[in-house]
Scaffold this active site. Structure first.
Site, PDB file in Angstrom:
ATOM      1  N   GLU A   1     -26.124 -26.862 -22.623  1.00  0.00           N
ATOM      2  CA  GLU A   1     -27.349 -27.551 -23.208  1.00  0.00           C
ATOM      3  C   GLU A   1     -27.584 -29.004 -23.083  1.00  0.00           C
ATOM      4  OE1 GLU A   1     -29.368 -28.392 -27.438  1.00  0.00           O
ATOM      5  OE2 GLU A   1     -27.705 -27.341 -27.509  1.00  0.00           O
TER       6      GLU A   1
ATOM      7  N   ASP B   1     -32.668 -21.461 -41.101  1.00  0.00           N
ATOM      8  CA  ASP B   1     -31.578 -21.976 -42.186  1.00  0.00           C
ATOM      9  C   ASP B   1     -32.710 -22.542 -43.156  1.00  0.00           C
ATOM     10  OD1 ASP B   1     -32.413 -24.547 -40.946  1.00  0.00           O
ATOM     11  OD2 ASP B   1     -30.451 -25.122 -40.627  1.00  0.00           O
TER      12      ASP B   1
ATOM     13  N   ASP C   1     -27.030 -22.676 -33.635  1.00  0.00           N
ATOM     14  CA  ASP C   1     -26.788 -24.023 -33.344  1.00  0.00           C
ATOM     15  C   ASP C   1     -25.496 -24.519 -34.116  1.00  0.00           C
ATOM     16  OD1 ASP C   1     -27.069 -26.030 -31.771  1.00  0.00           O
ATOM     17  OD2 ASP C   1     -28.650 -27.263 -33.279  1.00  0.00           O
TER      18      ASP C   1
END
Length: 384
Positions: A131, A250, A277
């Protein structure tokens, strides 16, 4: 010679649908199929899981760390195994550990260790996700702006080398910081190019997709928003069917209403799938840790820098499933596919399903998605 093993359950999700009162038949380390209980072979060893929900092992394509380690901190393939084991205890049997923006030296170290992890058969390890560092500094999130940089020929050569030795390689780039030719070169090498940490226009994103980009990293977060005159990366993610899209569910990174809108709006054949993540705290009880010399605070289900910037997520996939089927009231099959067959299809590998010939990776969930058993390759894993 011993016969197969039949796992009986009132509910088995095969990756697409829930089969009631069935049995998951496993022989060695692979799935034979999901069959009616009346069809269980006479020589099969029976294990009755009762009313537990049996599903394929969960698949997570964005995992920054776990078990107290960030991927950038690993020094051995055993350290990667430690990260994978922390997530296996939470039902994730296939993951692509994720390196956030770092130095060229650290990136090469992680690539070398990832190749070693794959060749040595680390359980749960199914590739690598880089990333960064080729991101847009204006949408950096918790990434270190001093380490963000253009893609060089040396970078491309390293990525091509990694792709030739790993089962899967994902690279998140901001499309305005790389060229279409670079995206095409990555794609031709078998690399899954994901768009993220970007302020790009819809048109720039469309050109990136035409060049070979196929994914979007954590929808809505660190990207140009959907506006009525400029749809940005959010608009491209939802409108372009060639893009599959990771989502952190979330209730903090994305508002529930935005998730519902996105799920209704997403053009196919690309789909929205779950990612966590997750950071190094996963599988631990720590209240803070360090990321690139900066302290990350763990409070009330969030991970933030001192200034309040979100820095990864404090969530696991079972908690995400509980959120989707609870407050969002998604159908159970829809939510489960987002954590199993959906992300697995992105990689194009035999994962996330309980079809004949698939690896015997599966989970038994109790009430509220409590993890009550995890099997990888037909072997039950010890609890963490």
């Amino acid at each position: 010679m011993t016969g197969p093993t039949a796992y009986l359950s009132r509910r088995i999700f095969d990756g697409g649908k829930i089969v009631p009162d069935a049995a998951l038949l496993v022989e060695g380390n692979v799935v034979v199929g999901v069959i009616p209980q009346n069809d269980i072979p006479s020589d099969a060893h029976r294990i009755d899981l009762g009313d537990r929900l049996v599903t394929p092992g969960l698949v997570d394509l964005q995992v920054n760390g776990g078990g107290g380690l960030m991927l950038g901190e690993v020094e051995t393939a055993g350290d990667i195994a430690r990260i994978c084991a922390a997530h296996a205890c939470l039902g994730t049997t296939a993951l692509t550990p994720t390196l956030i923006t770092d130095t060229p030296e650290t990136t090469r170290k992680v690539v070398d260790l990832a190749i070693e992890a794959w060749s040595s058969g680390v359980k749960g390890f199914h590739g690598l996700h880089l990333e960064g560092p080729h991101l847009f500094a204006g949408r950096k999130g918790a990434h270190d702006a001093d380490l963000i940089r253009p893609m060089t020929e040396a970078d491309l050569a390293l990525y091509e080398h990694a792709a030739s030795h790993l089962p899967s390689l994902i690279i998140t780039v901001a499309p305005e910081t790389v060229t279409p030719d670079q995206i095409t070169r990555l794609s031709v090498a078998g690399i899954h190019v994901s768009l993220g940490h970007s302020g790009a226009s819809y048109e720039t994103c469309r050109q990136a997709v035409e060049a070979g980009a196929s994914l979007v990293t954590h929808l809505f977060n660190a990207m140009s928003p959907l506006q009525h005159r400029e749809p940005g990366l959010v608009g491209a993610a939802l409108d372009l069917g060639g893009l599959s899209v990771g989502l952190i569910a979330d209730g903090i990174h994305v508002d529930p209403a935005a998730i519902r809108i996105a799920l209704r709006a997403k053009a196919g054949p690309g789909r929205i799938f779950l990612v966590t993540d997750a950071m190094s705290q996963t599988g631990t009880d720590v209240s803070s840790f360090f990321l690139g010399g900066r302290e990350i605070f763990r409070r009330n289900g969030t991970l933030t820098l001192a200034d309040g910037t979100l820095a990864g997520a404090d969530v696991d996939l079972p908690a995400s499933l509980k959120f989707l089927t609870g407050p969002l009231d998604l159908p159970l099959e829809t939510a489960l596919a987002m954590a199993t067959s959906g992300p697995a299809s992105v990689l194009g590998r035999l994962l996330g399903r309980l079809d004949r010939g698939c690896p015997a990776d599966f989970v038994a969930f109790g009430e509220g998605f409590s993890v009550e058993g995890v099997w990888i390759g037909g072997e039950r894993q010890a609890p963490g």
